[in-house]
Design an enzyme around this catalytic site. Structure first.
Site, short mmCIF file in Angstrom:
data_model
loop_
_atom_site.label_atom_id
_atom_site.label_comp_id
_atom_site.label_asym_id
_atom_site.label_seq_id
_atom_site.Cartn_x
_atom_site.Cartn_y
_atom_site.Cartn_z
N GLU A 190 88.21 19.99 -10.66
CA GLU A 190 88.33 19.03 -11.78
C GLU A 190 87.54 19.46 -13.00
OE1 GLU A 190 88.76 15.52 -8.37
OE2 GLU A 190 87.30 15.24 -9.98
N ASN A 233 90.98 23.67 -8.30
CA ASN A 233 91.56 22.45 -7.73
C ASN A 233 91.48 21.29 -8.73
OD1 ASN A 233 92.63 21.01 -5.37
ND2 ASN A 233 90.66 19.93 -5.33
N HIS A 269 97.12 13.02 -5.30
CA HIS A 269 96.85 11.60 -5.06
C HIS A 269 97.89 10.83 -5.88
CE1 HIS A 269 93.00 12.34 -3.10
NE2 HIS A 269 92.65 13.12 -4.11
N GLU A 299 94.85 17.31 -1.34
CA GLU A 299 94.24 16.00 -1.06
C GLU A 299 95.32 14.90 -1.05
OE1 GLU A 299 90.26 17.21 -3.70
OE2 GLU A 299 90.98 15.14 -3.71
N ASP A 301 97.66 11.92 -0.61
CA ASP A 301 97.81 10.57 -0.10
C ASP A 301 98.74 9.81 -1.03
OD1 ASP A 301 94.30 9.72 -0.83
OD2 ASP A 301 95.98 10.07 -2.19
O1 G3I Z 1 76.78 9.18 3.07
C1 G3I Z 1 76.26 8.22 2.17
C2 G3I Z 1 75.59 7.13 2.98
O2 G3I Z 1 74.45 7.66 3.62
C3 G3I Z 1 75.17 6.02 2.02
O3 G3I Z 1 74.62 4.93 2.79
C4 G3I Z 1 76.42 5.51 1.26
C5 G3I Z 1 76.10 4.41 0.30
O4 G3I Z 1 75.62 4.90 -0.90
O5 G3I Z 1 77.00 6.61 0.50
C6 G3I Z 1 77.44 7.62 1.39
O6 G3I Z 1 77.93 8.65 0.60
C7 G3I Z 1 79.23 8.34 0.06
C8 G3I Z 1 80.22 9.41 0.60
O7 G3I Z 1 81.50 9.24 -0.05
C9 G3I Z 1 80.41 9.30 2.10
O8 G3I Z 1 80.97 8.10 2.42
C10 G3I Z 1 79.11 8.50 -1.45
O9 G3I Z 1 78.29 7.42 -1.93
C11 G3I Z 1 80.51 8.37 -2.08
O10 G3I Z 1 80.43 8.66 -3.48
C12 G3I Z 1 81.43 9.45 -1.45
O11 G3I Z 1 82.71 9.23 -2.02
C13 G3I Z 1 83.54 10.41 -1.90
C14 G3I Z 1 83.93 10.85 -3.33
O12 G3I Z 1 84.87 11.95 -3.24
C15 G3I Z 1 82.73 11.34 -4.13
O13 G3I Z 1 82.17 12.48 -3.52
C16 G3I Z 1 84.80 10.00 -1.13
O14 G3I Z 1 84.44 9.72 0.24
C17 G3I Z 1 85.80 11.15 -1.13
O15 G3I Z 1 87.02 10.75 -0.54
C18 G3I Z 1 86.07 11.56 -2.59
O16 G3I Z 1 86.94 12.68 -2.58
C19 G3I Z 1 87.32 13.18 -3.87
C20 G3I Z 1 87.38 14.70 -3.76
O17 G3I Z 1 86.14 15.20 -3.38
C21 G3I Z 1 87.83 15.28 -5.09
N1 G3I Z 1 89.08 14.71 -5.55
C22 G3I Z 1 89.15 13.26 -5.57
C23 G3I Z 1 88.71 12.68 -4.22
C24 G3I Z 1 88.74 11.20 -4.28
O18 G3I Z 1 87.79 10.74 -5.22
#
Ligand code: G3I
Length: 397
Positions: A190, A233, A269, A299, A301
């Protein structure tokens, strides 16, 4: 007998009685096929993988990974170590259906370097061990991204040389750690602006280094692991969109300057009411292929409204069918990776504040949805693709 008791006795029963027992329980298992998917209501039954019994007596369809391998295609899913740790069925279905994994979050900077200079490969190694046990390929994401940043990098602007050192150390340390076990990396995720010309200006890397951070990252990545395929990507560039046009011109320029980019990842997406036509997707993939680039759908969905009606699940299936048909029709689309596979674990309800849901191919009870059937029929029914070509692209399946 509550669902738990019912479940245990059925498995125990199958274990002990073998074929004879199977004949007895077939009626019990049939409901699992998508054709008879009971729609969205919760079954109350403990999640149960579709019926491919231990002794290999297939009751439903050949798993997707087997069908995809015959087409020379990698079919993958995002892997969540949180889900894997707490839910045994998650791993069971994943190992049976997919031949490629991507870490949903475990290879991002905020996990790998939560503390600056201290690399934590623990969460990612859970996935690597699982992939190793089940003969699955691993594509890795993302080395460089403006998001998922640890506290020490979020909203920071570093002195240019310091930022270059941070990026260089991260790329070399991480790629050397996984070298030989990861076949492709999203080096940059991105990085293009969503609207205007040029690059996204958010994030510490552009702010501290300027546009040059991109070329530096790809050259370092290639030096760190010359065998790995290096990808760019992004989202909203699955079909012939304005952003896809900009990306096409940009990677063409980078290739012209000798930047080692080997592929492009289309995140895909999409929503049921907002998605590209398969013909557009094939055309888009083909033009990147003509530049000598491999394409991965990275990715996938397909979002449905929370209260989707049965017909909308069929429309969703048609969209998934179109994606796989486009991938198989294109010269070099090596992999289709879903951003998860069961609605039980998906980022969609959260990011859409509950407006959208049901984006994946298994429901919350791991029952295959019409989307699963659609993919299975595309992979199972179309004439064998020219597997030779795909295998020759250096990723033996
Ligand atoms: O693991 C921590 C946990 O310890 C904590 O208690 C909790 C609350 O703050 O956060 C948890 O981390 C979260 C993580 O997902 C695991 O669940 C992060 O806050 C949250 O920001 C993260 O979101 C991910 C997001 O990317 C940002 O990295 C999503 O799961 C994931 O599906 C999403 O994936 C992205 C791709 O990387 C790039 N393209 C878009 C896609 C969707 O946004």
């Amino acid at each position: 007998m509550g669902s738990k008791g019912h479940e245990l006795s059925r498995r125990a029963f199958l274990k002990t009685t073998g074929a004879a027992g199977i004949a007895a329980v077939v009626p019990l298992l049939r409901p699992i096929s998508a054709r008879t998917w009971p729609g969205n209501q919760r079954s109350g039954l403990r999640p149960e993988p579709p019926a491919v019994l231990e002794n290999g007596f297939p009751m439903a369809t050949e798993p997707l990974r087997g069908l995809a391998a015959k087409k020379g295609l990698l079919i993958g899913t995002a892997f969540s170590s949180d889900a894997f740790k707490k839910d045994p069925v998650y791993g069971e279905v994943m190992a049976r259906e997919f031949n490629c994994l991507v870490a949903e979050n475990e290879m991002k900077l905020d996990v790998l370097q939560r503390v600056r200079g201290q690399f934590d490969f623990g969460p990612a190694e859970v996935m690597m061990a699982f992939a190793g046990r089940h003969g699955m390929k691993v594509r890795a994401v993302p080395l460089v991204w403006h998001d998922a940043l640890p506290e020490w990098a979020r909203d920071k602007t570093f002195p240019r040389s310091e930022a270059l050192d941070i990026l260089r150390e991260h790329i070399f340390t991480v790629m050397r750690h996984f070298r030989g076990r990861v076949f492709a990396w999203d080096v940059l995720n991105e990085g293009l602006s969503d609207t205007g010309p040029g690059l996204r200006e958010e994030g510490p890397w552009y702010r501290s280094i300027g546009p040059e951070y991109v070329e530096r990252a790809y050259h370092w990545a290639h030096e760190a692991d010359p065998q790995a395929a290096l990808f760019y990507n992004d989202y909203a560039m699955d079909g012939m969109s304005e952003k896809a046009d900009r990306c096409y011109r940009w990677v063409q320029e980078l290739l012209g300057r000798g930047v080692p980019i080997h592929g492009v990842g289309l995140q895909y997406h999409v929503r049921m009411d907002k998605h590209p036509q398969p013909s557009e997707v094939t055309q888009n993939i083909r033009r990147f292929n003509d530049l000598g680039l491999i394409v991965h759908i990275t990715e996938l969905d397909v979002w449905l409204p929370k209260n989707a009606a049965r017909a909308e699940f069929q429309q969703q299936a048609d969209i998934y069918r179109g994606v796989f048909e486009a991938a198989l029709a294109a010269p070099k689309c090596q992999a289709v990776v879903l951003w998860g596979f069961t609605d039980r674990y998906s980022w969609v309800p959260g990011i859409s504040n509950g407006t959208y849901d049901h984006a994946l191919i298994f429901d919350r009870d791991y029952r295959p949805k019409p989307a699963y059937e659609a993919i299975s029929s595309v992979l199972g029914n179309t004439a064998p693709a020219d597997c030779g070509a795909r295998v020759r692209e250096g990723v033996p399946l």
